[in-house]
Write an enzyme that holds these catalytic residues in place. Structure first.
Site, PDB file in Angstrom:
ATOM      1  CB  CYS A 259      -0.859   0.134   1.222  1.00 37.30           C
ATOM      2  SG  CYS A 259      -1.859  -1.545   1.023  1.00 37.30           S
TER       3      CYS A 259
ATOM      4  CG  HIS B   4      -6.798   1.702   0.843  1.00 35.24           C
ATOM      5  ND1 HIS B   4      -5.453   2.282   0.243  1.00 35.24           N
ATOM      6  CD2 HIS B   4      -5.945   0.896   1.564  1.00 35.24           C
ATOM      7  CE1 HIS B   4      -4.406   1.923   0.727  1.00 35.24           C
ATOM      8  NE2 HIS B   4      -4.828   1.112   1.577  1.00 35.24           N
TER       9      HIS B   4
END
Lengths: 394, 394
Positions: free
Chosen positions: B91, B341
């Site tokens: 991420c 996200h």
């Protein structure tokens, strides 16, 4: 292409690699750590000197269900909290890692950087490995329609045969040479010779390519340590200077190209790298080129300017690329075909071989008097290409 | 940590991003191209100015069966043969792409570089998405034993509650704030408010974390254009200067850490970035921090030095991180929780938000008088962290 503005000269001061092959007893991180430690030992370093790492890896996410491999590697190497960055460009991932390390040092950002490449491909079935390798091609326009990587290169081979009269025998010559070279490389996956007849009679994979035209599925890792040339003598008596580095991109799919008998990204990167180094192709003594398939090596020696377009087959017939040739030795390590092709590691292993050659430490496969060396690393069917030129510093 | 030696100042002169969400009608490359074109338009560029690209992407190999995405993107953007390099750190991939672009320009290597991030996560089932996100964790020591990402952060939350008296209500406060902020962001995935009660009563995911403690699965892309500060006025009236950038690594697995209530890589990167920028935490006006789970935002504001260790819960209770706070506004965009996200894009989208805030162009969610902004992007459970500090150039 933009010429990279180097702030200072850069040298390779340490190299290491594992044996390549089907290494059932070794894990992904075992492999990287072994190669990294060998490079550190080669440079006489303990590890604390390393300020940053770049890792080339194509698809640990699919091969071993592990993304975020740079963190894993920093962890297992005991080198946290230094920055460790994974780069990926399919089979050119390793070349890209070395390039990032070179640029990081050349720019003055860091002094000592380790670049490594690693792939663990044998934990999945052959079908899964084939599907994963096909993720280097354009999914929507190529892979979804059933095209595998051998099929893409088979189309390149067919067109090369049609345009230039390249024969089935010509295709067999790079693998035969590379297997012969690999008998002199104790880290190669296939340390045995093959004949032209064996190549031509091996099982058909994608016409005209047969099993012995294709590089294998392999496990392995390689690492190099890069530092400013002015610091290099602290670590080695034989620093190898990076004369130039270039990277180019092209359409990921074959159908978008004007001419599939050439990789435009190789031509672009070669043009940049020769200009930046002030070197002509005929001055290169030893080259490690990307021979994922037999046709790939024929196309590479043409695109790199070692021979005119279409003349590679005959040049191989005349033995121009042998270790003892007066011209340029190509893939003395055995190449991807016979040394093995753990995809993310291959581009780094090419640099390891060239460094050993330019140091004069390549043992039985030493190219006499090698002073200038080149590496050529291809991602996919030519969507990414990385080329470096190295020279022994005296 | 090594302080990066910048050769010249660097500015952001263009930003763009897609809406984040479940974008069934858009492909991976559509998303990247949309964000890239918006960034070019924002900078008044046509595209030919771009000399190199960096792409942050976590796992296109698993989400859409496509590795080698940098080649795909150079191709679909019409920008071949320029070098295009994919970087990956789970991420934190997007933050890493921005960092590579900053370093490439700061070093003098290139003048104009585009950094983008992209992820297309909704083409697979929820089970497959969960398994792919778990590839950011240590496979051998964590994921193989069945631990998912919510479970890792749940352990962090439990320990934080035990050590510091953080309550279930405290955990709910960052998501409630972030949803409120997202109602003012037309590109956010969830443009609606939620209450503390709704968070606490939402379905249990991994005790104590519930559905509304967790960021969603999203599609999206973001892009920024970086150039030397001295060239910036050619492209924008409001260049945003990069004051500092830092990256740090830590053990990939939680069990190897002395204290799981803190991310050591955040602490290390923050220390470096504050020192390099000559900025104290209390001088930051606006920050986009990595709130993949509610507990992650509480830990982040502590590790970044906005509050003392263990005091985040109470600070949220007092409203210290609201858009109209006198202290520092945290996640005015809605954060990962409410903006969405798409993992490879998130680190780039954070920079897009901070640039818009420092320009004074953030509309209804504008932080009054914002002059110094910070981004904080985490890979996995803290194996990689990237932190940047930006300032408006006047």
């Amino acid at each position: 292409m933009v010429c990279v503005r180097f702030r200072r000269d850069v040298a390779i001061v340490g190299v290491g690699m594992t044996r390549f092959g089907e290494l059932w007893e070794r894990s992904f991180d075992d492999l990287f750590v072994e190669a990294g430690l060998e490079a550190l030992e080669d440079a006489g370093m303990g590890g604390d000197e390393i300020e940053a790492m770049y890792v080339g890896n194509m698809s640990a996410g699919r091969f071993i269900d592990q993304e975020h491999v740079a963190s894993l590697i920093a962890d297992r190497s005991g080198l946290t909290p230094i920055p460790c960055t994974r780069v990926e460009a399919a089979c050119a991932s390793g070349g890209l890692a070395v390039r990032q390390a070179i640029l990081a040092v050349a720019s003055g950002m860091y002094d000592i950087v380790l670049a490594g490449g690693v792939e663990k491909m044998t934990d999945v079935t052959t079908e899964e490995a084939t599907a994963t390798l096909a993720t280097a091609a354009d999914q929507e326009w190529e892979a979804f329609h059933g095209v595998t990587f051998p099929a893409l290169y088979a189309m390149i081979a067919r067109r090369h045969m049609y345009e230039y009269g390249t024969t089935r025998e010509h295709l067999a010559l790079p693998p035969v040479k590379n297997h012969r070279n690999a008998t002199k490389n104790p880290k190669a996956q296939f340390q045995f010779e093959i004949t032209v007849e064996q190549v031509i009679e091996s099982p058909l994979v994608a016409d005209p390519l047969r099993l012995l035209d294709c590089s294998p599925v392999s496990d392995g890792a390689a690492a190099v340590i890069v530092c400013p040339l002015e610091m290099a003598k602290e670590f080695t008596d034989t620093p190898i200077v990076v004369r130039a580095t270039a990277q180019a991109s092209d359409s990921i799919a074959l159908h978008d190209r004007e001419d599939i008998t050439t990789l435009k990204a190789t031509v672009e990167a070669a043009k940049t790298v020769y200009k930046q180094a002030g070197v002509e192709p005929e001055e290169v003594d030893v080259a490690e080129v990307h021979d994922c398939f037999s046709i790939a090596e024929l196309v590479a020696v043409e695109d790199l300017g070692f021979v005119e377009k279409g003349e590679a087959g005959e040049a191989y017939h005349e033995g121009m690329f042998e270790i003892d040739s007066d011209y340029v030795a190509v893939n003395p390590s055995g190449g991807l075909k016979a040394k093995g092709h753990p995809v993310g590691a291959s581009g780094v292993a090419q640099v390891v071989e060239i460094v050993e050659q330019l140091r004069g430490e390549a043992g039985k496969r030493q190219v006499d008097g090698a002073e200038i060396g080149l590496t050529h690393n291809v991602g996919g069917s030519g969507g990414t290409v990385v080329v470096h030129i190295f020279e022994r510093a005296d």
